[in-house]
Design an enzyme around this catalytic site. Sequence first.
Site: not given
Length: 510
Positions: A41, A63, A178
Amino acid sequence: MSKKTKTTGICYLVGAGPGDPGLMTLRGKECIEMADVLIYDYLANHEFLKWAKEGTEMIYAGKKASDHAIPQGGINELLVEKVKEGKIVTRLKGGDPLVFGRGGEEAEELVDAGVPFELVPGISSAIAGPAYAGIPVTHRDHCSQLTIFTGHEDPTKEESSMDYAQIAKAPGTKVMLMGVGRLRLVMDELLKNGADPKMPVALVRWATRGNQESIEGTMKTIADIVEKADFKSPAVCVIGDVVKCRKKINWFENRPLFGKRVVVTRTRTQASGMSKQLRDLGADVLEIPTIRIAKPEGDELIEFGKLVQDCHKYEWLIFTSPNGVDAFFDLFYKLYDDARSIGGARIAAVGPGTKAKLAEYRVATDLMPEKHVAEELAKEIKKQIGDLNSLQMLWVRGEDARPVLSEMLVKEGAILDEAIAYVTVPETDDPTGNVKRFREEGADIVTFTSGSTVECFLDLGLDIPEITKIASIGPVTTEAIEENQLIVDIEAEDSTIPGLVKAVLKLAGK
Ligand code: SAH
């Protein structure tokens, strides 16, 4: 091995670490080398793909969090399907597969499907990211607790499962993954719940890679700072007093070539030594192999075989590249199983790389010029031997070697045979995506190590913009560069890889 185990597939869920190739585990590398199918990934460094054996099926699975090339359900199905076909499937994930990596879900799916698997942990960006920015996640002077959480959830969402009040109150270091997209919302939420607005915060982007960037502020200021700098994901966010340690121990970003993107154009098999030296100095290395070394074909190969078989007849064996040494000894040990079959020949090498390669085969070098070009080698041979008349010599060379050495030796009366040990062909494969990256992002310095690397680089249709500097390994390569209307910014004083690395440092002002 029984027939059954031969055809039983397996899935390896492998943590690829945060990106620095040195941070891949040994088991992880093995799993890449064994793979029939490699699923990778966005966050798994694509440099690792070059470890795969030829013919491995490469599947790009995604992505960014928001933009999956294959939806998660599809990936799980694919894993099961390929393993059931009897394939060794290696699923590469950035960092650790089980730290916000959905590795747990994939493992469950494999169990449900009755498919064998192995979990290979990796170094998580949650730990390595701060480390490469000079921030220890725990430190006895600052804290003894570490909280890792995701910033992916919208804190304003009612059904949010994140308990920000608890995170705000938790003592010690907090690491958020994140979190760039919702940084402001998360900081606001933590401050609302009693976090200290002066608490230091750092973000590290593309941590551990050559293009790492970091930025600092406090809980109150960081969202503005990040916005102003247009600082993007993927980044690790560290909150805590430990960020203060960065001032003192910011080891990675203080390296001399940090922030410089340097292109290495050697063959895939040869590039790693030079890349490592540059990476150790902090460079963002872009390997773009433009050439590949191949065996000669047809009559040329037969001729090479004969000359190697007869090598004991010569008084001197001359090597002018490590590739020649490899090709020679590969064949030599296929023909002979006794090292003494090489006879009593003395050995000449053009430079230290060739000498070191000979040493790998436990062959000492008798003669090497001070300057590592063919002209100097011929002069040194003349100087040390004196009369070359009727001396039997074998020169092991590449197909496109310049004739100057043979001209000079033959003029002196030597009986010279030339063994074409390898041919240079253009490399057209781009498994790492580096050609694309060069096109899109450019580089600070491009290095060339031979005339053919220059020709083939330009044959790829790659422009070298004016602001990009060019470093050449030596005078012959410089000539080839200039013939192509490019300007050489620096030529290595010593025509060796360490010499070229030194030149790169000089170009970077170090
Ligand atoms: N399993 C991964 C985390 C996957 S979640 C791990 O253990 O590292 C994706 C998030 O990880 C990104 O949004 C970013 O916050 C972080 N991340 C992964 N690799 C990173 C890197 N090289 N530099 C900075 N952040 C990274």
